[in-house]
Motif scaffolding. Structure first.
Motif, PDB file in Angstrom:
ATOM      1  N   VAL A  21       3.867  18.600   0.033  1.00 27.66           N
ATOM      2  CA  VAL A  21       4.778  18.611   1.172  1.00 27.66           C
ATOM      3  C   VAL A  21       4.475  17.365   1.973  1.00 27.66           C
ATOM      4  O   VAL A  21       3.341  17.158   2.400  1.00 27.66           O
ATOM      5  N   ILE A  22       5.480  16.508   2.136  1.00 27.87           N
ATOM      6  CA  ILE A  22       5.248  15.232   2.797  1.00 27.87           C
ATOM      7  C   ILE A  22       6.185  15.062   3.987  1.00 27.87           C
ATOM      8  O   ILE A  22       7.383  15.292   3.879  1.00 27.87           O
ATOM      9  N   VAL A  23       5.595  14.735   5.126  1.00 28.46           N
ATOM     10  CA  VAL A  23       6.394  14.422   6.308  1.00 28.46           C
ATOM     11  C   VAL A  23       6.633  12.923   6.294  1.00 28.46           C
ATOM     12  O   VAL A  23       5.709  12.152   6.058  1.00 28.46           O
ATOM     13  N   THR A  24       7.864  12.512   6.491  1.00 33.32           N
ATOM     14  CA  THR A  24       8.111  11.074   6.526  1.00 33.32           C
ATOM     15  C   THR A  24       9.259  10.733   7.475  1.00 33.32           C
ATOM     16  O   THR A  24      10.177  11.521   7.682  1.00 33.32           O
ATOM     17  N   HIS A  25       9.138   9.548   8.062  1.00 30.82           N
ATOM     18  CA  HIS A  25      10.210   9.036   8.921  1.00 30.82           C
ATOM     19  C   HIS A  25      11.098   8.098   8.140  1.00 30.82           C
ATOM     20  O   HIS A  25      12.101   7.627   8.632  1.00 30.82           O
ATOM     21  N   ASN A  26      10.652   7.818   6.925  1.00 34.28           N
ATOM     22  CA  ASN A  26      11.304   6.799   6.125  1.00 34.28           C
ATOM     23  C   ASN A  26      12.245   7.468   5.123  1.00 34.28           C
ATOM     24  O   ASN A  26      11.808   8.073   4.151  1.00 34.28           O
ATOM     25  N   MET A  27      13.569   7.356   5.367  1.00 27.30           N
ATOM     26  CA  MET A  27      14.559   7.996   4.486  1.00 27.30           C
ATOM     27  C   MET A  27      14.448   7.481   3.064  1.00 27.30           C
ATOM     28  O   MET A  27      14.605   8.205   2.098  1.00 27.30           O
ATOM     29  N   LEU A  28      14.161   6.169   2.977  1.00 23.74           N
ATOM     30  CA  LEU A  28      14.027   5.539   1.670  1.00 23.74           C
ATOM     31  C   LEU A  28      12.903   6.218   0.886  1.00 23.74           C
ATOM     32  O   LEU A  28      13.018   6.523  -0.295  1.00 23.74           O
ATOM     33  N   GLN A  29      11.815   6.455   1.602  1.00 22.17           N
ATOM     34  CA  GLN A  29      10.672   7.102   0.971  1.00 22.17           C
ATOM     35  C   GLN A  29      11.036   8.513   0.523  1.00 22.17           C
ATOM     36  O   GLN A  29      10.729   8.919  -0.598  1.00 22.17           O
ATOM     37  N   ALA A  30      11.734   9.243   1.389  1.00 23.05           N
ATOM     38  CA  ALA A  30      12.144  10.601   1.042  1.00 23.05           C
ATOM     39  C   ALA A  30      13.034  10.561  -0.197  1.00 23.05           C
ATOM     40  O   ALA A  30      12.860  11.337  -1.137  1.00 23.05           O
ATOM     41  N   ALA A  31      13.976   9.612  -0.227  1.00 21.41           N
ATOM     42  CA  ALA A  31      14.890   9.514  -1.366  1.00 21.41           C
ATOM     43  C   ALA A  31      14.144   9.151  -2.635  1.00 21.41           C
ATOM     44  O   ALA A  31      14.540   9.528  -3.732  1.00 21.41           O
ATOM     45  N   ARG A  32      13.059   8.409  -2.487  1.00 20.51           N
ATOM     46  CA  ARG A  32      12.313   7.983  -3.671  1.00 20.51           C
ATOM     47  C   ARG A  32      11.453   9.095  -4.244  1.00 20.51           C
ATOM     48  O   ARG A  32      11.330   9.233  -5.456  1.00 20.51           O
ATOM     49  N   VAL A  33      10.813   9.875  -3.397  1.00 13.11           N
ATOM     50  CA  VAL A  33       9.818  10.811  -3.939  1.00 13.11           C
ATOM     51  C   VAL A  33      10.206  12.285  -3.909  1.00 13.11           C
ATOM     52  O   VAL A  33       9.638  13.084  -4.646  1.00 13.11           O
ATOM     53  N   ALA A  34      11.164  12.663  -3.055  1.00 14.02           N
ATOM     54  CA  ALA A  34      11.361  14.091  -2.812  1.00 14.02           C
ATOM     55  C   ALA A  34      12.201  14.779  -3.875  1.00 14.02           C
ATOM     56  O   ALA A  34      13.134  14.201  -4.415  1.00 14.02           O
ATOM     57  N   ALA A  88       0.841  -1.193   0.000  1.00 13.15           N
ATOM     58  CA  ALA A  88       0.000   0.000   0.000  1.00 13.15           C
ATOM     59  C   ALA A  88       0.878   1.246   0.000  1.00 13.15           C
ATOM     60  O   ALA A  88       0.561   2.248  -0.657  1.00 13.15           O
ATOM     61  N   THR A  89       1.999   1.177   0.725  1.00 15.82           N
ATOM     62  CA  THR A  89       2.939   2.291   0.766  1.00 15.82           C
ATOM     63  C   THR A  89       3.480   2.582  -0.630  1.00 15.82           C
ATOM     64  O   THR A  89       3.531   3.731  -1.074  1.00 15.82           O
ATOM     65  N   ALA A  90       3.853   1.508  -1.345  1.00 12.90           N
ATOM     66  CA  ALA A  90       4.395   1.680  -2.696  1.00 12.90           C
ATOM     67  C   ALA A  90       3.381   2.386  -3.590  1.00 12.90           C
ATOM     68  O   ALA A  90       3.730   3.265  -4.379  1.00 12.90           O
ATOM     69  N   LYS A  91       2.102   2.015  -3.442  1.00 13.77           N
ATOM     70  CA  LYS A  91       1.065   2.640  -4.266  1.00 13.77           C
ATOM     71  C   LYS A  91       0.976   4.135  -3.991  1.00 13.77           C
ATOM     72  O   LYS A  91       0.828   4.948  -4.906  1.00 13.77           O
ATOM     73  N   ILE A  92       1.015   4.498  -2.703  1.00  9.06           N
ATOM     74  CA  ILE A  92       0.917   5.913  -2.352  1.00  9.06           C
ATOM     75  C   ILE A  92       2.133   6.670  -2.875  1.00  9.06           C
ATOM     76  O   ILE A  92       2.020   7.786  -3.383  1.00  9.06           O
ATOM     77  N   GLU A  93       3.313   6.029  -2.790  1.00  8.08           N
ATOM     78  CA  GLU A  93       4.524   6.700  -3.283  1.00  8.08           C
ATOM     79  C   GLU A  93       4.433   6.959  -4.785  1.00  8.08           C
ATOM     80  O   GLU A  93       4.775   8.048  -5.257  1.00  8.08           O
ATOM     81  N   ASP A  94       3.974   5.971  -5.526  1.00 10.47           N
ATOM     82  CA  ASP A  94       3.774   6.161  -6.970  1.00 10.47           C
ATOM     83  C   ASP A  94       2.879   7.361  -7.215  1.00 10.47           C
ATOM     84  O   ASP A  94       3.126   8.191  -8.079  1.00 10.47           O
ATOM     85  N   LEU A  95       1.827   7.405  -6.406  1.00 13.72           N
ATOM     86  CA  LEU A  95       0.827   8.452  -6.538  1.00 13.72           C
ATOM     87  C   LEU A  95       1.447   9.826  -6.306  1.00 13.72           C
ATOM     88  O   LEU A  95       1.239  10.757  -7.092  1.00 13.72           O
ATOM     89  N   VAL A  96       2.223   9.931  -5.234  1.00  7.92           N
ATOM     90  CA  VAL A  96       2.871  11.201  -4.903  1.00  7.92           C
ATOM     91  C   VAL A  96       3.737  11.636  -6.081  1.00  7.92           C
ATOM     92  O   VAL A  96       3.734  12.799  -6.480  1.00  7.92           O
TER      93      VAL A  96
END
Ligand SMILES: Nc1ncnc2c1ncn2[C@@H]1O[C@H](COP(=O)(O)OP(=O)(O)OP(=O)(O)O)[C@@H](O)[C@H]1O
Ligand SMILES: [Mg+2]
Lengths: 277, 285
Positions: free
Chosen positions: A226-239, A208-216
């Motif tokens: 503007v997205i708050v995240t604790h997940n560095m991987l997520q930040a590196a992927r979308v920011a 589900a996380t992957a789907k939201i990241e694609d969406l972002v």
């Protein structure tokens, strides 16, 4: 983004996205938010200290930092949800585009600056009524055009295919990931200029996380995120841009490439590499 | 020796004693209800007949007749009570829940609890002064108003409780879409709490349906039909009271039947209310 890409570690993701210097050059944009000397207080407790930054328009800005550093507090100032907490005070300047953020009527501002929360919070209404809600309370469209808007929003939130045959069942019957995409669709329906996401994936499983990241990633062209995240991987992927907060101060605000490949501050580097507190 | 797999006997005895004492007390509560129910069924149901629901009371000394006027009277008074108690309780409850921090809300909350503690006979005298004296006679209206006032404290507090139970996340969701506070309350908070609110109000109606004391000074009683709302009126609780203390065997019989009907109505309202509450869609955490 491929799935293999998603499952990679931080270093790999970073290399893939930012390793090629030419490709990584992002064109400069105008600021969506301009923040000057912003302070925020819960009663006597100062949660934010002298923030100065510009949030670029039509990009994804990630806010990172340890728990309690003020990321949510900052995010909630941007749509003035902070005002709903009693005994709080804000000083300094924030502008949306070139207009003073505090000159808006809050309901007008919040239509333009949407927000999605940590835990999915669909209304106990049908899927259709959830998406239509914001459009209705803002009196934005005649009822005849509502169906179209609902479909468009659900498509943008990559949920349409899963719910198109059950628009009139309760939103509470959806899975957590679907509920979160519904909340995004609900925000998109009022066509906001900005979408604020406060740890939108923290209650979701990896798929589900992957789907939201694609969406972002895809929504970038549509609005500022503007997205708050604790997940560095997520930040590196979308920011595209990253702000690093520590104890209510903005330590560093940089393009994602610079931030992840070559952070300017020792504290940022320590946090990114997990050598922190 | 190996470690004992079972607790020592003293512990077992303490457990057994505790279980029995609490069990007996719990049983007593149920027993009282069963006793009342059984007694009413035995004495009341056998005195029930079609005439009870359709006929006026028979003149003193004659056998037969019914309590149709008291049943209709009670119904009319409950209608007035609901018309007064529901809106005031509902809107007041919304105020308490949504503006809970204000000093005014604390005062209202405290006053409401006091009002709830006022003996019902005092409430009757209060409405007597307020409505009966200016009108110069007892009336259905006065009885309904007395019951309505009795409803308000609990309607207010139960509405407040159910509204507060609506997760903050739903409020924030609505406001972050540009809904005003009023829109949020009307379109999200109240609908989410509605099953609970309705249940609370129904239980409250069932409670005041059996009130006798406040009616003695307000609706009084009537041997005949009470047309409109400005005449003295019979009501089930008051007629039961009057008949029960009378010397006539046939009236005692009718009082039992009245008690049985009243209790059945209250039980039915209770059951429907619980059904509504259990059917409510679960809210997100
Ligand atoms: N309603 C409130 N009243 C008082 N203090 C608060 C309130 N909300 C947050 N704070 C304080 O403000 C500081 C910043 O909180 P905030 O929620 O913004 O942190 P955060 O960076 O979002 O943390 P997390 O990553 O855990 O969500 C914390 O010290 C917190 O205790
Ligand atoms: Mg937070």
């Amino acid at each position: 983004m491929s799935t293999a890409f998603k499952l990679g570690d931080f270093t790999k993701v970073r290399e893939e996205r930012f390793g090629d210097e030419q490709r990584a050059k992002e064109p400069a944009t105008f600021p969506q938010f301009t923040v000057k000397d912003l302070n925020f207080f819960y009663g006597d407790f100062q949660a934010l200290h002298n923030l100065d930054l510009e949030v670029p328009a039509e990009k994804v800005t990630a806010l990172i930092g340890p728990s309690g550093c003020g990321k949510s507090t900052f995010l909630r100032i941007l749509n003035r949800m902070s005002e709903t907490v009693p005994h709080t005070r804000v000083t300094g300047e924030v502008s949306l585009g070139d207009q003073d953020l505090f000159s808006f009527h809050p309901t007008v501002l919040r239509r333009r600056v949407g927000m999605v929360f940590q835990r999915p919070n669909p209304f106990p209404k049908s899927i259709f009524d959830n998406v239509a809600y914001g459009v209705r309370v803002n009196g934005m469209l005649p009822a005849s055009q509502m169906k179209e808007r609902v479909e468009q929003s659900l498509r943008r939130a990559a949920l349409w295919e899963e719910v198109k045959d059950k628009l009139h069942v309760s939103a509470l019957s959806l899975s957590g990931g679907q509920q979160q995409r519904l909340c995004i669709a609900r925000s998109l329906a009022v066509e906001p200029e900005v979408l604020l996401l406060d740890e939108p994936c923290s209650a979701l499983d990896p798929l589900a996380t992957a789907k939201i990241e694609d969406l972002v990633f895809e929504l970038k062209g549509l609005c500022t995120i503007v997205i708050v995240t604790h997940n560095m991987l997520q930040a590196a992927r979308v920011a595209d841009y990253v702000g690093f907060f520590l104890s209510g101060k903005l330590i560093e605000f940089e393009g994602a490439r610079k931030m992840f490949m070559n952070p300017g501050k020792k504290q940022t580097e320590d946090y990114l590499t997990g050598r922190f507190g | 020796m190996t470690t004992a797999a079972y607790p020592p006997t003293s512990k077992k005895i303490a457990n057994a004693v505790m279980l029995s004492i609490t069990g007996i007390c719990a049983f007593l509560v149920v027993a009282v209800l069963l006793f009342i129910l059984g007694y009413l069924v035995v004495n009341g149901a056998k005195s029930l007949n079609w005439a009870f629901f359709t006929k006026l009371p028979a003149p003193v000394g004659e056998i037969g007749g019914g309590l149709a006027n008291a049943i209709v009277g009670s119904g009319k008074m409950l209608l007035i009570a609901a018309a007064l108690g529901v809106p005031v309780g509902l809107l007041g409850g919304v105020h308490l829940a949504e503006f809970s921090g204000s000093a005014f809300a604390s005062i209202v909350r405290y006053t409401t609890d006091l009002l709830n503690g006022v003996p019902s006979i005092v409430m009757g005298i209060f409405v007597y002064t307020l409505v009966v004296v200016p009108m110069h006679h007892f009336s259905t209206l006065a009885g309904g108003i007395a019951l309505g006032i009795m409803m308000i404290p609990i309607a207010l507090r139960s509405t407040e409780e159910f509204l507060r139970g609506v997760p903050q996340a739903l409020r924030e969701g609505a406001m972050s879409l540009g809904a005003s506070k009023t829109q949020t309350i009307l379109t999200v908070i109240i609908p989410a709490a509605l099953p609970g609110i309705i249940t609370g109000i129904m239980l409250n109606l069932a409670r005041v349906a059996g009130e006798t004391a406040p009616l003695l000074f307000t609706a009084f009683s009537n041997q005949y039909w009470s047309p409109g709302f400005d005449q003295p009126s019979a009501s089930l609780p008051v007629v039961i009271f009057n008949y029960a203390i009378s010397p006539y065997e046939d009236w005692h019989r009718q009082a039992w039947a009245g008690g049985f009907v009243l209790l059945t109505a209250v039980l039915l309202i209770n059951i429907v209310a619980r059904l509504i509450l259990s059917r409510r869609t679960s809210l997100p955490r």
